[in-house]
Structure formats: C-alpha cells, structure tokens
Design a protein around this motif. Structure first.
Motif, PDB file in Angstrom:
ATOM      1  N   LEU A  85       0.821  -1.206   0.000  1.00 26.11           N
ATOM      2  CA  LEU A  85       0.000   0.000   0.000  1.00 26.11           C
ATOM      3  C   LEU A  85       0.858   1.260   0.000  1.00 26.11           C
ATOM      4  O   LEU A  85       0.494   2.265  -0.625  1.00 26.11           O
ATOM      5  CB  LEU A  85      -0.927  -0.015   1.219  1.00 26.11           C
ATOM      6  N   LYS A  86       2.000   1.208   0.676  1.00 29.43           N
ATOM      7  CA  LYS A  86       2.895   2.374   0.695  1.00 29.43           C
ATOM      8  C   LYS A  86       3.436   2.691  -0.694  1.00 29.43           C
ATOM      9  O   LYS A  86       3.788   3.842  -0.965  1.00 29.43           O
ATOM     10  CB  LYS A  86       4.058   2.116   1.661  1.00 29.43           C
ATOM     11  N   PHE A  87       3.510   1.690  -1.560  1.00 30.58           N
ATOM     12  CA  PHE A  87       3.993   1.919  -2.914  1.00 30.58           C
ATOM     13  C   PHE A  87       3.159   2.978  -3.626  1.00 30.58           C
ATOM     14  O   PHE A  87       3.686   3.806  -4.383  1.00 30.58           O
ATOM     15  CB  PHE A  87       3.963   0.597  -3.690  1.00 30.58           C
ATOM     16  N   TYR A  88       1.853   2.978  -3.386  1.00 30.66           N
ATOM     17  CA  TYR A  88       0.949   3.900  -4.074  1.00 30.66           C
ATOM     18  C   TYR A  88       0.926   5.286  -3.437  1.00 30.66           C
ATOM     19  O   TYR A  88       0.286   6.193  -3.988  1.00 30.66           O
ATOM     20  CB  TYR A  88      -0.468   3.318  -4.103  1.00 30.66           C
ATOM     21  N   PHE A  89       1.570   5.463  -2.307  1.00 25.21           N
ATOM     22  CA  PHE A  89       1.659   6.772  -1.665  1.00 25.21           C
ATOM     23  C   PHE A  89       3.097   7.305  -1.677  1.00 25.21           C
ATOM     24  O   PHE A  89       3.384   8.271  -0.980  1.00 25.21           O
ATOM     25  CB  PHE A  89       1.158   6.687  -0.226  1.00 25.21           C
ATOM     26  N   ASN A  90       3.946   6.670  -2.459  1.00 26.64           N
ATOM     27  CA  ASN A  90       5.332   7.117  -2.580  1.00 26.64           C
ATOM     28  C   ASN A  90       5.397   8.249  -3.599  1.00 26.64           C
ATOM     29  O   ASN A  90       5.780   8.065  -4.761  1.00 26.64           O
ATOM     30  CB  ASN A  90       6.222   5.945  -2.992  1.00 26.64           C
ATOM     31  N   VAL A  91       4.990   9.461  -3.183  1.00 22.70           N
ATOM     32  CA  VAL A  91       4.918  10.607  -4.077  1.00 22.70           C
ATOM     33  C   VAL A  91       5.670  11.774  -3.457  1.00 22.70           C
ATOM     34  O   VAL A  91       6.034  11.748  -2.278  1.00 22.70           O
ATOM     35  CB  VAL A  91       3.446  11.002  -4.340  1.00 22.70           C
ATOM     36  N   ASP A  92       5.905  12.797  -4.265  1.00 23.19           N
ATOM     37  CA  ASP A  92       6.473  14.045  -3.769  1.00 23.19           C
ATOM     38  C   ASP A  92       5.733  15.205  -4.438  1.00 23.19           C
ATOM     39  O   ASP A  92       4.821  15.005  -5.252  1.00 23.19           O
ATOM     40  CB  ASP A  92       7.978  14.117  -4.040  1.00 23.19           C
ATOM     41  N   ASN A  93       6.125  16.430  -4.083  1.00 28.16           N
ATOM     42  CA  ASN A  93       5.420  17.600  -4.602  1.00 28.16           C
ATOM     43  C   ASN A  93       5.546  17.714  -6.120  1.00 28.16           C
ATOM     44  O   ASN A  93       4.586  18.083  -6.811  1.00 28.16           O
ATOM     45  CB  ASN A  93       5.966  18.869  -3.936  1.00 28.16           C
ATOM     46  N   SER A  94       6.709  17.392  -6.631  1.00 28.51           N
ATOM     47  CA  SER A  94       6.907  17.483  -8.079  1.00 28.51           C
ATOM     48  C   SER A  94       6.006  16.505  -8.816  1.00 28.51           C
ATOM     49  O   SER A  94       5.409  16.843  -9.854  1.00 28.51           O
ATOM     50  CB  SER A  94       8.377  17.213  -8.414  1.00 28.51           C
ATOM     51  N   TYR A  95       5.894  15.282  -8.299  1.00 28.59           N
ATOM     52  CA  TYR A  95       5.029  14.302  -8.947  1.00 28.59           C
ATOM     53  C   TYR A  95       3.575  14.745  -8.891  1.00 28.59           C
ATOM     54  O   TYR A  95       2.840  14.616  -9.886  1.00 28.59           O
ATOM     55  CB  TYR A  95       5.182  12.943  -8.270  1.00 28.59           C
ATOM     56  N   VAL A  96       3.112  15.254  -7.749  1.00 24.67           N
ATOM     57  CA  VAL A  96       1.715  15.646  -7.610  1.00 24.67           C
ATOM     58  C   VAL A  96       1.363  16.750  -8.607  1.00 24.67           C
ATOM     59  O   VAL A  96       0.329  16.683  -9.295  1.00 24.67           O
ATOM     60  CB  VAL A  96       1.430  16.092  -6.166  1.00 24.67           C
ATOM     61  N   LEU A  97       2.215  17.762  -8.718  1.00 26.98           N
ATOM     62  CA  LEU A  97       1.938  18.840  -9.661  1.00 26.98           C
ATOM     63  C   LEU A  97       1.963  18.341 -11.106  1.00 26.98           C
ATOM     64  O   LEU A  97       1.098  18.700 -11.921  1.00 26.98           O
ATOM     65  CB  LEU A  97       2.956  19.964  -9.466  1.00 26.98           C
ATOM     66  N   SER A  98       2.940  17.506 -11.427  1.00 27.08           N
ATOM     67  CA  SER A  98       3.024  16.984 -12.795  1.00 27.08           C
ATOM     68  C   SER A  98       1.854  16.062 -13.108  1.00 27.08           C
ATOM     69  O   SER A  98       1.313  16.086 -14.229  1.00 27.08           O
ATOM     70  CB  SER A  98       4.347  16.248 -12.993  1.00 27.08           C
ATOM     71  N   LYS A  99       1.421  15.255 -12.142  1.00 23.05           N
ATOM     72  CA  LYS A  99       0.318  14.327 -12.395  1.00 23.05           C
ATOM     73  C   LYS A  99      -1.004  15.075 -12.519  1.00 23.05           C
ATOM     74  O   LYS A  99      -1.851  14.719 -13.365  1.00 23.05           O
ATOM     75  CB  LYS A  99       0.249  13.298 -11.265  1.00 23.05           C
ATOM     76  N   LEU A 100      -1.207  16.107 -11.717  1.00 25.01           N
ATOM     77  CA  LEU A 100      -2.418  16.916 -11.870  1.00 25.01           C
ATOM     78  C   LEU A 100      -2.449  17.582 -13.243  1.00 25.01           C
ATOM     79  O   LEU A 100      -3.506  17.656 -13.888  1.00 25.01           O
ATOM     80  CB  LEU A 100      -2.487  17.965 -10.761  1.00 25.01           C
ATOM     81  N   ARG A 101      -1.303  18.037 -13.694  1.00 29.93           N
ATOM     82  CA  ARG A 101      -1.234  18.641 -15.025  1.00 29.93           C
ATOM     83  C   ARG A 101      -1.528  17.596 -16.101  1.00 29.93           C
ATOM     84  O   ARG A 101      -2.190  17.902 -17.110  1.00 29.93           O
ATOM     85  CB  ARG A 101       0.144  19.262 -15.223  1.00 29.93           C
ATOM     86  N   LEU A 102      -1.068  16.368 -15.895  1.00 26.50           N
ATOM     87  CA  LEU A 102      -1.325  15.312 -16.866  1.00 26.50           C
ATOM     88  C   LEU A 102      -2.797  14.917 -16.876  1.00 26.50           C
ATOM     89  O   LEU A 102      -3.381  14.672 -17.944  1.00 26.50           O
ATOM     90  CB  LEU A 102      -0.461  14.089 -16.544  1.00 26.50           C
ATOM     91  N   VAL A 103      -3.429  14.839 -15.705  1.00 24.32           N
ATOM     92  CA  VAL A 103      -4.832  14.445 -15.627  1.00 24.32           C
ATOM     93  C   VAL A 103      -5.732  15.509 -16.250  1.00 24.32           C
ATOM     94  O   VAL A 103      -6.708  15.185 -16.950  1.00 24.32           O
ATOM     95  CB  VAL A 103      -5.225  14.180 -14.162  1.00 24.32           C
ATOM     96  N   LEU A 104      -5.415  16.778 -16.028  1.00 20.00           N
ATOM     97  CA  LEU A 104      -6.254  17.857 -16.545  1.00 20.00           C
ATOM     98  C   LEU A 104      -5.943  18.190 -17.999  1.00 20.00           C
ATOM     99  O   LEU A 104      -6.823  18.648 -18.728  1.00 20.00           O
ATOM    100  CB  LEU A 104      -6.082  19.109 -15.676  1.00 20.00           C
ATOM    101  N   PHE A 105      -4.712  17.962 -18.426  1.00 18.50           N
ATOM    102  CA  PHE A 105      -4.311  18.272 -19.807  1.00 18.50           C
ATOM    103  C   PHE A 105      -3.562  17.072 -20.387  1.00 18.50           C
ATOM    104  O   PHE A 105      -2.337  17.116 -20.581  1.00 18.50           O
ATOM    105  CB  PHE A 105      -3.437  19.528 -19.852  1.00 18.50           C
ATOM    106  N   PRO A 106      -4.270  15.969 -20.678  1.00 20.47           N
ATOM    107  CA  PRO A 106      -3.580  14.751 -21.127  1.00 20.47           C
ATOM    108  C   PRO A 106      -3.336  14.680 -22.625  1.00 20.47           C
ATOM    109  O   PRO A 106      -2.749  13.701 -23.096  1.00 20.47           O
ATOM    110  CB  PRO A 106      -4.565  13.651 -20.704  1.00 20.47           C
ATOM    111  N   PHE A 107      -3.739  15.687 -23.378  1.00 20.93           N
ATOM    112  CA  PHE A 107      -3.716  15.565 -24.837  1.00 20.93           C
ATOM    113  C   PHE A 107      -2.308  15.688 -25.413  1.00 20.93           C
ATOM    114  O   PHE A 107      -2.052  15.194 -26.512  1.00 20.93           O
ATOM    115  CB  PHE A 107      -4.627  16.634 -25.447  1.00 20.93           C
ATOM    116  N   ARG A 108      -1.407  16.340 -24.703  1.00 21.40           N
ATOM    117  CA  ARG A 108      -0.064  16.530 -25.228  1.00 21.40           C
ATOM    118  C   ARG A 108       0.878  15.388 -24.868  1.00 21.40           C
ATOM    119  O   ARG A 108       2.003  15.340 -25.356  1.00 21.40           O
ATOM    120  CB  ARG A 108       0.513  17.846 -24.709  1.00 21.40           C
ATOM    121  N   GLN A 109       0.435  14.465 -24.028  1.00 19.21           N
ATOM    122  CA  GLN A 109       1.274  13.337 -23.643  1.00 19.21           C
ATOM    123  C   GLN A 109       1.308  12.307 -24.761  1.00 19.21           C
ATOM    124  O   GLN A 109       0.260  11.872 -25.254  1.00 19.21           O
ATOM    125  CB  GLN A 109       0.730  12.695 -22.350  1.00 19.21           C
ATOM    126  N   THR A 110       2.485  11.902 -25.170  1.00 14.76           N
ATOM    127  CA  THR A 110       2.634  10.937 -26.260  1.00 14.76           C
ATOM    128  C   THR A 110       3.097   9.564 -25.785  1.00 14.76           C
ATOM    129  O   THR A 110       2.886   8.575 -26.476  1.00 14.76           O
ATOM    130  CB  THR A 110       3.641  11.469 -27.301  1.00 14.76           C
TER     131      THR A 110
END
Length: 360
Positions: A37-62
């Motif tokens: 379970l800890k594997f899925y909470f192994n995050v940091d601030n950079s990942y959270v900001l980048s993942k939120l950007r990916l979830v909200l704007f996923p069209f540019r990801q290739t």
C-alpha cells in the motif's frame, strides 16, 4: 504534588495504549499488505503537480507506457526481461517504478485527496445555495464511493471475463477510478464561480472539457493494461500441438525445466508461452479478443463519464445564469436539489389568488 494513584493510572493507561497499538499492528499486517500500500503513496510535490497537469491536460502526452524495474520503458504492460526465481512476473511494486520515479505510475494520494476535496466542495456549494445539511455530506460520500467502486468492479470483472493476463491490480483500478474526482472538483468550483461573474455558459464548457479530458486520460492510461496485455489462450491453443505447451510443443516441459535450472521465474516463461500459443491459435481469435477488450475499455470510459455527470452539481447552477437544464425547466439538471416554484404548487397558486383579489 506526586499522587501515587494518578501515577498508577497513567502507567496503566500507557501500558493499555501500547498493547492496543501492538495488537493493531499485528492484525493490520495480517489483513493489509502495508508495504504494498505504501507503494501507491510514494509521491512528492513534483510528482503531484506533474500528475495533476497530466490528468487535466492529457492531450499533449505521447508516451503512456510505464517504466519497469528490469526492462526498457517501451516494453508492453506486464512484460519485461526474465525475472529471477524470487521475482514477480505480474504487475506490482516488484515490477514497476513507484510514482515518485514514474509519472505514469498510478497512485492513491491524488485520488484520496480529490475524493476528500469533493466532499468538502459539495458541502460548500450547497451552503452557497442555503441548502446545506450534515446528512448531505454522507450522501455525497456514499454516492461517490459507490460509483468509483462500481468502476473498479467493471474493470476487474471485465478483465476476468475476457481473460486479460495479467489482470489490472485492484489498487491500480482504484487509482484510475479516483482520478475522475479531479475533474469533478474543477466542475464544482466552476459551478460556484460562473454564476457569480455572470458567465454561466462557462460552467458547461468546463464540464464538457473535464469529461473529455478524463475520458482521454482513462483511455490512454488503461490501454496498455487492457488491450496491450496478453490474453490467455484456450485449451485448444495451448494443447500439445506444434505451438502448444504439451510434451510435443516447442515450449514444453523441457523449456520450463531449463528456465528453472537457469534461475529464471517459471511464471514469466508461462506468460511467454501463453503469448506464443495465442499467436499459434490463429489471427482471427486474437483479433476477436482485441475487439472485446476494446469494447471493455470503451465501457469503462463511458461509465466514468456517466459517473462524473452524476457527481457534478447540475442543480447547483442557477437558472438565471445557465438557463433551462436538460431535465427540468429552469433547473440546472436531473439532480433537482433546488425546488423550482411553479403554478402547479398549491402554495404559489394560493398566493397568486390572494394577490388577484387584492388588485380587484
């Protein structure tokens, strides 16, 4: 100032708390895999900001393939180089890099925070309309949990019925289902701000974009897990023919014994045999299986869009700013949380009659 009775009570309380904590840790580790379970909470601030950007704007990801521990990033979902005997051959913390090291790795931190934010924003949105009640928070939480849970069941049950191998892990499915709350939170904020600034039509634009972005993200993120994953072949394809796994097959027991003697995991070789046998079973069967898995992926995406439509505050958008809703004149939508007065209401009819008598 030293009370013996008080000291004795404090000591007994400390011992009881220590014993309770030890008992909880023992039973929690028995039923819950805490390291997993800890594997899925192994995050940091950079990942959270980048993942939120990916979830909200996923069209540019290739690139949508997760990075494995033992293979290159272009390897299909759940495959890689042969693992040693102690390694795991199915997706999980032993195969993939944690979210902190891989942007495409699913996590449970963002879905959990988005779910809690959804409950708080729902209460705030109802409070702005003067209709807040404590029981509404429980109703919002239970509805959201039911829809997200049904989405997880749909992914797991569909993968089981279609023999998708390896199957999408439960926590991965829960993470992908929870990402939709990010778009729902954005819609609730738009529902509160759009009427205030006089841009009611902006709410519908935000709602449409949130549904499309969430659907695109789910389709691209789940495609390697559902469509690219190997399908377990039937018994006829894995039989004792030239491409089968029987004694006369090319990948028979001798290859399995040789792999075990070389120190490789037989489960990995079995997966490769499944893939080879599926190819030997015929192109028509593989094409039909791919079509069924594509239908499963489309069903998951469609239900996610439906769930988001059920969670957004249709009835919270004022009719003066938005206009007529889809299922109610003057109402924001099918939620019908805001009662709209009409001539059919007896109280309204009585008030109009009194006004008419007064003017006569």
């Amino acid at each position: 100032m030293h009370d013996p009775t008080g000291q004795m009570g404090m000591n007994m309380g400390a011992k009881a708390a220590s014993a309770g904590q030890e008992y909880l840790n023992q039973n929690l580790n028995r039923y819950v895999n805490v390291p997993h379970l800890k594997f899925y909470f192994n995050v940091d601030n950079s990942y959270v900001l980048s993942k939120l950007r990916l979830v909200l704007f996923p069209f540019r990801q290739t690139h949508w393939t997760r990075i494995t521990m033992r293979s290159n990033p272009s390897a299909p979902y759940g495959t890689g180089t042969p693992a040693p005997m102690h390694g795991a051959a199915t997706p999980g913390p032993a195969d993939y890099r944690p979210p902190r090291e891989d942007l495409l790795s699913p996590d449970l931190y963002i879905p959990t925070m988005a779910f809690v934010t959804y409950i708080l924003l729902s209460g705030l949105e109802m409070g702005t309309r003067g209709q807040f009640h404590p029981s509404a928070l429980g109703l919002a939480a239970s509805t959201a949990m039911f829809l997200a849970g049904f989405l997880v069941v749909l992914m797991k049950l569909g993968g089981y019925l279609l023999s998708v191998y390896p199957a999408v892990p439960v926590l991965d499915a829960a993470a992908y289902a929870g990402y939709m709350f990010v778009g729902v939170d954005m819609c609730i904020v738009a529902a509160m701000l759009a009427p205030a600034v006089g841009l009611g039509v902006a709410y519908w634009a935000v709602l449409g974009y949130a549904v499309v972005a969430a659907s695109w993200f789910a389709m691209r993120a789940l495609k390697p897990a559902i469509i690219t994953a190997a399908m377990a072949p039937s018994a006829s394809a894995v039989g004792s023919g030239p491409g089968g796994m029987g004694p006369g097959g090319l990948h028979g027991g001798n290859a399995m014994a040789a792999a075990a003697a070389a120190g490789y995991d037989p489960a990995y070789l079995q997966q490769q045999q499944y893939m080879a046998a599926a190819g030997a079973g015929g192109i028509a069967s593989a094409s039909a299986g791919r079509k069924r898995k594509l239908n499963l992926l489309l069903a998951v995406v469609a239900f996610q869009a439906f769930a988001m439509a059920c969670l957004v505050p249709w009835s919270g958008v004022r009719a003066a700013a938005i206009g007529t809703g889809p299922l109610g004149a003057g109402n924001g939508g099918f939620g019908a949380a805001v009662p709209i007065a009409s001539a059919a209401d007896p109280a309204v009819a009585a008030a109009e009659a009194i006004n008419k008598r007064g003017t006569w």
